[in-house]
Design a protein around this motif. Sequence first.
Motif, short mmCIF file in Angstrom:
data_model
loop_
_atom_site.label_atom_id
_atom_site.label_comp_id
_atom_site.label_asym_id
_atom_site.label_seq_id
_atom_site.Cartn_x
_atom_site.Cartn_y
_atom_site.Cartn_z
N LEU A 60 0.83 -1.21 0.00
CA LEU A 60 0.00 0.00 0.00
C LEU A 60 0.87 1.26 0.00
O LEU A 60 0.58 2.22 -0.72
CB LEU A 60 -0.93 -0.01 1.22
N HIS A 114 -10.21 8.87 -4.52
CA HIS A 114 -9.13 7.88 -4.62
C HIS A 114 -8.20 7.99 -3.41
O HIS A 114 -7.75 6.97 -2.87
CB HIS A 114 -8.31 8.09 -5.90
N VAL A 147 -1.52 6.50 -6.63
CA VAL A 147 -2.85 6.94 -6.20
C VAL A 147 -2.98 8.45 -6.37
O VAL A 147 -3.99 8.97 -6.86
CB VAL A 147 -3.13 6.53 -4.73
N ASP A 173 -7.88 2.19 3.33
CA ASP A 173 -7.22 0.89 3.14
C ASP A 173 -5.95 0.80 3.98
O ASP A 173 -5.68 -0.23 4.61
CB ASP A 173 -6.87 0.67 1.66
N TYR A 178 -7.90 5.26 -0.33
CA TYR A 178 -6.55 4.76 -0.08
C TYR A 178 -6.19 4.86 1.40
O TYR A 178 -5.69 3.89 1.99
CB TYR A 178 -5.53 5.54 -0.92
#
Length: 560
Positions: free
Chosen positions: A484, A503, A491, A510, A507
């Motif tokens: 990530l 987005h 991203v 996450d 992100y």
Amino acid sequence: MRYKSEVAKQLHSVLPELSIETIESLLEKPKHEQHGDLAFPCFELAKTMRKAPAQIAAALAENLDADIFTKTEAVGPYVNFFLNRNIVSKDIIAIVLEEKEAYGSHTNGIGKTMVIDYSSPNIAKPFSMGHLRSTVIGNSLKQIGEKCGYQVVGINYIGDWGTQFGKLITAYHKWGEEDKVKQHPIKELFRLYVRFHEEVKEHPELENEGRAWFKKLEDGDKEALKLWTWFRSESLQEFSRIYDLLGVKFDSFNGEAFYNDKMDKMAEFLEQKGLLTESEGAQVVMLEDEQMPPCLISKSDGATLYATRDLAAAMYRQGMYKFDRALYVVGGEQSLHFQQIFSVLRKMGYKWVDGMTHVPFGLILKDGKKMSTRKGRVILLEEVIAEAIALAKKNIEEKNPALANKDEVARQVGVGAILFHDLKNERIHNIEFSLEQMLKFEGETGPYVQYTYARACSLLRKAAYEPQEASALTDDNSWSIIKLLEAFPNVVATAFARYEPSHIAKYVLDLAQAFNKYYGHVRILEEDAEKSARLALVYAVTVVLQEGLRLLGVDSPSEM
């Protein structure tokens, strides 16, 4: 992914007929982690190689070998790549530790200017929830644009002109009281505005009075100008307080009235270029070739329209800022208007119109209906902010009463909840207003991400961590976070390319979820050989979470 290009180069060495860029565009992330970190589908190759995709995948997997991946395997029509965790984890953590908040930046905008037109509320009306979307989407795009190297100019194109002010002046003369307006300016002016639209149902002649007062205002009538100036001054003070609460700043407050002395010149330009046509007494630019209705430039009584003003504003901004990009963060219902504006500028021969983009967004609905200031169906943003801050303060008092700067943290969390609730949704979608959903402090919310950041900061404080040389981490929990972290620059680039802050919001959610899973499964502060590597990973998470939230306009309290 940073390593996509490395894998693409390896594939290119055995598939020279495909460019590295093409291969990179075909590489995808497998749905399940047991299928590796990247996958290459072979369906496209089947057409040219005249073999079954599974056969091609099997042959490719046997012929690929590089340090960057530890294993390749064919699974049906896919070649799956397992990246070398030793190399990648050490590399990514080292880059984040070195670049800190600069991580994820891009250089494609360096030396270029972007102007963003956003927020743009109407004066003499309260700042409602309906104004929130343009404000927070525009503010986030400003941060993302700067992250991509652009010099960004934020413009608040205040709605301080138009027939609504003729209506308001009419209402003030009929039912207004100076003392009441002085005591509660916006509240009282709003009440008068709503009353005008109620009364006009029974007395349609009021519409003519309103139009007449606006014409007086356009002609410089002293009484009309005096009232308009007073209404505008009171409104800007009100707006400034809201913007300060939201942490939103602008570089220009040139509103519609700023362009009054530029309107005639705009009409002259159009006349000189032979673009003006008379239609039923009005002046228009025909857009038949573009399959659009005519663009109205002036009405039969000579009064100018929004289009004239927006054309003049575009000309002024290009002259003033020499912009490479110009964004208009305005609701989707204005799409035709902007198509017309861009088409007229194109007909005038201006190449810079190619850098202009309308960035539409959906509505905030109340009970499935659009909010309307005319009908008084409006939720005041300031009241929502106050309630969010109060709820955040209550939570702090219950869970961490000894916290320093409680009021400031409550503001950061309350406002963060509102901003994040908006920005986690794709901007084009409508959002149903729900105070309960907006102010939730668990689940997919801003406070959840903020709390995760504060939790990570607490770990670093306990360990008295100082950033040092990065080490490799290869366990599954660490690897999920590292992948990530590695994705963050991409991203940012995607969010900018699509003008889509959601987005970034998705992100950071996450990343927060991956970190909390890590926190639950790994004894981070245990004294062993990997402790410093784990703390470096935690530090990298704080850097990227804080930067991701900043790009959304959300603060990151280090304690909650």
